[in-house]
Write a protein that holds these residues in place. Structure first.
Motif, PDB file in Angstrom:
ATOM      1  N   VAL A  94       0.854  -1.182   0.000  1.00 44.56           N
ATOM      2  CA  VAL A  94       0.000   0.000   0.000  1.00 44.56           C
ATOM      3  C   VAL A  94       0.892   1.234   0.000  1.00 44.56           C
ATOM      4  O   VAL A  94       1.763   1.388   0.877  1.00 44.56           O
ATOM      5  CB  VAL A  94      -0.943   0.026   1.216  1.00 44.56           C
ATOM      6  N   LEU A  95       0.652   2.105  -0.968  1.00 44.71           N
ATOM      7  CA  LEU A  95       1.381   3.362  -1.084  1.00 44.71           C
ATOM      8  C   LEU A  95       0.396   4.516  -0.958  1.00 44.71           C
ATOM      9  O   LEU A  95      -0.567   4.604  -1.721  1.00 44.71           O
ATOM     10  CB  LEU A  95       2.119   3.438  -2.421  1.00 44.71           C
ATOM     11  N   THR A  96       0.614   5.383   0.012  1.00 48.22           N
ATOM     12  CA  THR A  96      -0.260   6.541   0.231  1.00 48.22           C
ATOM     13  C   THR A  96       0.603   7.801   0.325  1.00 48.22           C
ATOM     14  O   THR A  96       0.935   8.259   1.425  1.00 48.22           O
ATOM     15  CB  THR A  96      -1.083   6.364   1.518  1.00 48.22           C
ATOM     16  N   PRO A  97       0.955   8.388  -0.814  1.00 49.98           N
ATOM     17  CA  PRO A  97       1.823   9.568  -0.787  1.00 49.98           C
ATOM     18  C   PRO A  97       1.221  10.742  -0.024  1.00 49.98           C
ATOM     19  O   PRO A  97       1.928  11.477   0.658  1.00 49.98           O
ATOM     20  CB  PRO A  97       1.998   9.903  -2.279  1.00 49.98           C
ATOM     21  N   GLY A  98      -0.114  10.913  -0.169  1.00 49.05           N
ATOM     22  CA  GLY A  98      -0.758  12.010   0.539  1.00 49.05           C
ATOM     23  C   GLY A  98      -0.669  13.343  -0.169  1.00 49.05           C
ATOM     24  O   GLY A  98      -1.456  14.251   0.101  1.00 49.05           O
ATOM     25  N   ARG A  99       0.243  13.488  -1.080  1.00 52.45           N
ATOM     26  CA  ARG A  99       0.401  14.720  -1.844  1.00 52.45           C
ATOM     27  C   ARG A  99       0.572  14.386  -3.319  1.00 52.45           C
ATOM     28  O   ARG A  99       0.963  13.281  -3.681  1.00 52.45           O
ATOM     29  CB  ARG A  99       1.620  15.524  -1.369  1.00 52.45           C
ATOM     30  N   GLY A 100       0.280  15.360  -4.158  1.00 48.13           N
ATOM     31  CA  GLY A 100       0.466  15.177  -5.585  1.00 48.13           C
ATOM     32  C   GLY A 100      -0.726  14.525  -6.255  1.00 48.13           C
ATOM     33  O   GLY A 100      -1.826  14.419  -5.693  1.00 48.13           O
ATOM     34  N   LEU A 101      -0.493  14.068  -7.482  1.00 48.34           N
ATOM     35  CA  LEU A 101      -1.565  13.507  -8.300  1.00 48.34           C
ATOM     36  C   LEU A 101      -2.056  12.164  -7.767  1.00 48.34           C
ATOM     37  O   LEU A 101      -3.263  11.914  -7.712  1.00 48.34           O
ATOM     38  CB  LEU A 101      -1.069  13.357  -9.745  1.00 48.34           C
ATOM     39  N   LEU A 102      -1.138  11.293  -7.380  1.00 49.31           N
ATOM     40  CA  LEU A 102      -1.495   9.960  -6.896  1.00 49.31           C
ATOM     41  C   LEU A 102      -1.786  10.008  -5.398  1.00 49.31           C
ATOM     42  O   LEU A 102      -0.911  10.318  -4.593  1.00 49.31           O
ATOM     43  CB  LEU A 102      -0.363   8.977  -7.183  1.00 49.31           C
ATOM     44  N   THR A 103      -3.025   9.679  -5.035  1.00 48.04           N
ATOM     45  CA  THR A 103      -3.407   9.690  -3.624  1.00 48.04           C
ATOM     46  C   THR A 103      -3.062   8.377  -2.942  1.00 48.04           C
ATOM     47  O   THR A 103      -2.526   8.361  -1.832  1.00 48.04           O
ATOM     48  CB  THR A 103      -4.915   9.976  -3.486  1.00 48.04           C
ATOM     49  N   SER A 104      -3.369   7.238  -3.598  1.00 53.26           N
ATOM     50  CA  SER A 104      -3.046   5.944  -3.008  1.00 53.26           C
ATOM     51  C   SER A 104      -2.909   4.899  -4.101  1.00 53.26           C
ATOM     52  O   SER A 104      -3.499   5.013  -5.179  1.00 53.26           O
ATOM     53  CB  SER A 104      -4.126   5.521  -2.000  1.00 53.26           C
ATOM     54  N   LEU A 105      -2.133   3.853  -3.794  1.00 48.68           N
ATOM     55  CA  LEU A 105      -1.917   2.732  -4.699  1.00 48.68           C
ATOM     56  C   LEU A 105      -1.870   1.466  -3.856  1.00 48.68           C
ATOM     57  O   LEU A 105      -1.093   1.367  -2.900  1.00 48.68           O
ATOM     58  CB  LEU A 105      -0.626   2.903  -5.491  1.00 48.68           C
ATOM     59  N   ASP A 106      -2.700   0.494  -4.225  1.00 49.41           N
ATOM     60  CA  ASP A 106      -2.781  -0.764  -3.483  1.00 49.41           C
ATOM     61  C   ASP A 106      -2.612  -1.915  -4.470  1.00 49.41           C
ATOM     62  O   ASP A 106      -3.385  -2.046  -5.424  1.00 49.41           O
ATOM     63  CB  ASP A 106      -4.129  -0.865  -2.764  1.00 49.41           C
ATOM     64  N   ALA A 107      -1.602  -2.754  -4.243  1.00 50.83           N
ATOM     65  CA  ALA A 107      -1.342  -3.906  -5.099  1.00 50.83           C
ATOM     66  C   ALA A 107      -1.301  -5.162  -4.243  1.00 50.83           C
ATOM     67  O   ALA A 107      -0.692  -5.163  -3.156  1.00 50.83           O
ATOM     68  CB  ALA A 107      -0.025  -3.744  -5.857  1.00 50.83           C
ATOM     69  N   SER A 108      -1.938  -6.236  -4.725  1.00 49.04           N
ATOM     70  CA  SER A 108      -2.033  -7.461  -3.938  1.00 49.04           C
ATOM     71  C   SER A 108      -1.854  -8.679  -4.836  1.00 49.04           C
ATOM     72  O   SER A 108      -2.264  -8.675  -5.998  1.00 49.04           O
ATOM     73  CB  SER A 108      -3.386  -7.522  -3.214  1.00 49.04           C
ATOM     74  N   TYR A 109      -1.244  -9.730  -4.271  1.00 53.87           N
ATOM     75  CA  TYR A 109      -1.075 -11.003  -4.969  1.00 53.87           C
ATOM     76  C   TYR A 109      -1.330 -12.136  -3.992  1.00 53.87           C
ATOM     77  O   TYR A 109      -0.885 -12.093  -2.828  1.00 53.87           O
ATOM     78  CB  TYR A 109       0.326 -11.141  -5.553  1.00 53.87           C
ATOM     79  N   SER A 110      -2.046 -13.153  -4.449  1.00 57.90           N
ATOM     80  CA  SER A 110      -2.371 -14.286  -3.590  1.00 57.90           C
ATOM     81  C   SER A 110      -2.212 -15.589  -4.364  1.00 57.90           C
ATOM     82  O   SER A 110      -2.604 -15.680  -5.526  1.00 57.90           O
ATOM     83  CB  SER A 110      -3.805 -14.159  -3.060  1.00 57.90           C
ATOM     84  N   ARG A 111      -1.643 -16.585  -3.696  1.00 56.59           N
ATOM     85  CA  ARG A 111      -1.473 -17.934  -4.256  1.00 56.59           C
ATOM     86  C   ARG A 111      -2.190 -18.907  -3.331  1.00 56.59           C
ATOM     87  O   ARG A 111      -1.932 -18.946  -2.128  1.00 56.59           O
ATOM     88  CB  ARG A 111       0.017 -18.285  -4.350  1.00 56.59           C
ATOM     89  N   VAL A 145      -5.844   5.496  -6.833  1.00 56.04           N
ATOM     90  CA  VAL A 145      -6.737   6.644  -6.648  1.00 56.04           C
ATOM     91  C   VAL A 145      -5.968   7.901  -7.026  1.00 56.04           C
ATOM     92  O   VAL A 145      -4.904   8.186  -6.457  1.00 56.04           O
ATOM     93  CB  VAL A 145      -7.253   6.724  -5.196  1.00 56.04           C
ATOM     94  N   ILE A 146      -6.517   8.631  -7.988  1.00 56.61           N
ATOM     95  CA  ILE A 146      -5.853   9.822  -8.525  1.00 56.61           C
ATOM     96  C   ILE A 146      -6.773  11.017  -8.345  1.00 56.61           C
ATOM     97  O   ILE A 146      -7.989  10.929  -8.557  1.00 56.61           O
ATOM     98  CB  ILE A 146      -5.506   9.628 -10.011  1.00 56.61           C
ATOM     99  N   GLU A 147      -6.209  12.152  -7.973  1.00 55.78           N
ATOM    100  CA  GLU A 147      -6.950  13.392  -7.835  1.00 55.78           C
ATOM    101  C   GLU A 147      -6.282  14.476  -8.684  1.00 55.78           C
ATOM    102  O   GLU A 147      -5.424  15.210  -8.207  1.00 55.78           O
ATOM    103  CB  GLU A 147      -7.019  13.826  -6.373  1.00 55.78           C
ATOM    104  N   PRO A 148      -6.682  14.568  -9.959  1.00 54.24           N
ATOM    105  CA  PRO A 148      -6.079  15.596 -10.814  1.00 54.24           C
ATOM    106  C   PRO A 148      -6.511  17.010 -10.442  1.00 54.24           C
ATOM    107  O   PRO A 148      -5.864  17.982 -10.835  1.00 54.24           O
ATOM    108  CB  PRO A 148      -6.579  15.217 -12.212  1.00 54.24           C
ATOM    109  N   HIS A 149      -7.602  17.133  -9.711  1.00 53.99           N
ATOM    110  CA  HIS A 149      -8.123  18.441  -9.297  1.00 53.99           C
ATOM    111  C   HIS A 149      -8.788  18.278  -7.940  1.00 53.99           C
ATOM    112  O   HIS A 149      -9.183  17.171  -7.554  1.00 53.99           O
ATOM    113  CB  HIS A 149      -9.123  18.976 -10.340  1.00 53.99           C
ATOM    114  N   ALA A 150      -8.930  19.387  -7.222  1.00 57.92           N
ATOM    115  CA  ALA A 150      -9.524  19.315  -5.894  1.00 57.92           C
ATOM    116  C   ALA A 150     -10.951  18.791  -5.933  1.00 57.92           C
ATOM    117  O   ALA A 150     -11.438  18.214  -4.954  1.00 57.92           O
ATOM    118  CB  ALA A 150      -9.481  20.694  -5.228  1.00 57.92           C
ATOM    119  N   ARG A 151     -11.645  18.965  -7.059  1.00 53.63           N
ATOM    120  CA  ARG A 151     -13.032  18.526  -7.170  1.00 53.63           C
ATOM    121  C   ARG A 151     -13.201  17.276  -8.033  1.00 53.63           C
ATOM    122  O   ARG A 151     -14.316  16.877  -8.328  1.00 53.63           O
ATOM    123  CB  ARG A 151     -13.882  19.648  -7.762  1.00 53.63           C
ATOM    124  N   ILE A 152     -12.089  16.668  -8.455  1.00 51.81           N
ATOM    125  CA  ILE A 152     -12.159  15.499  -9.341  1.00 51.81           C
ATOM    126  C   ILE A 152     -11.386  14.340  -8.714  1.00 51.81           C
ATOM    127  O   ILE A 152     -10.238  14.500  -8.301  1.00 51.81           O
ATOM    128  CB  ILE A 152     -11.591  15.815 -10.735  1.00 51.81           C
TER     129      ILE A 152
END
Length: 225
Positions: A94-111, A145-152
């Motif tokens: 889980v990546l949550t930069p908190g700033r910039g364009l990318l708000t969060s990134l979650d990647a998962s793998y299961s076997r 999760v991407i936020e290109p604008h404060a309202r988008i």
């Protein structure tokens, strides 16, 4: 005719949680159950399960998790003779930069590997046989999760499942593939009112049967107040 059955079961469980450092957390859980009877064929009689979980926080924005589980269930009653086992390993980042364009990134793998063997009576001949099933597959997912604008807000990602082919004796996993891609757009039109639009794509295919497959798109939209 009706049947009355009395069952005695004993369950023991123990869990351990460790925090070697402020960034690391380890957990384990063990459960053992024993019984003298069952209510149905696949019921838990001699059952044991072990779960382990580890999480490490590399930074305030990056966290990695590794978890695994093992369980076994057996029932040695003559007309059932059930043996089941399950093995599963999952990794999650889980990546949550908190700033910039990318708000969060979650990647998962299961076997996962699941096997089940049980005796039964063939309805046509009333002769005993063994019902064997195996399921070995890979599951992966990613969500951004991407936020290109404060309202988008934009939510994109997908999930896939790929099972392994059949084993040599013919008893085994159905060789299937399942895909689910999705995207969602949320726009704040005015304060307290948002427009929401979503798209999902589903694809399924059985590699052993050419006619067993489907693909479909699902669009939805609406307003939230």
């Amino acid at each position: 005719s009706s049947e009355t059955r009395s069952i005695d079961r004993h369950t023991v469980g123990v869990g351990v949680s460790l925090r070697p450092t402020q960034r690391m957390e380890l957990k384990s859980d063990l459960r053992i159950m024993r019984g003298d009877e069952v209510f149905f064929r696949a019921d838990q009689r001699h059952y044991s399960r072990l779960k382990v979980h580890g999480r490490y926080r590399f930074s305030d924005a990056l966290t990695a998790t590794l978890s695994g589980s093992v369980w076994n269930n057996t029932n040695a009653i003559a007309d059932i003779d059930l043996e089941q086992s399950n093995r599963e390993l999952t990794m999650d980042v889980v990546l949550t930069p908190g700033r910039g364009l990318l708000t969060s990134l979650d990647a998962s793998y299961s076997r996962r590997t699941f096997t089940s063997d049980s005796r039964f009576l063939v309805p046509q001949t009333f002769k005993p046989a063994v019902s064997a099933y195996q399921d070995r597959g890979h599951t992966g997912s990613v969500t951004a999760v991407i936020e290109p604008h404060a309202r988008i807000g934009v939510d994109i990602g997908g999930r896939l499942f790929i099972s392994t082919d059949r084993v040599e004796d013919g008893q085994g996993t159905r060789p299937t593939r399942f895909y689910n891609a999705r995207a969602r757009l949320v726009v704040e039109v005015v304060p307290s009112v948002s427009w929401d639009a979503a798209w999902n794509w589903y694809g399924y295919r059985n590699r052993a049967l050419s006619g067993e497959e489907f693909r479909t798109h699902l669009f939805s939209t609406g307003f939230t107040y």
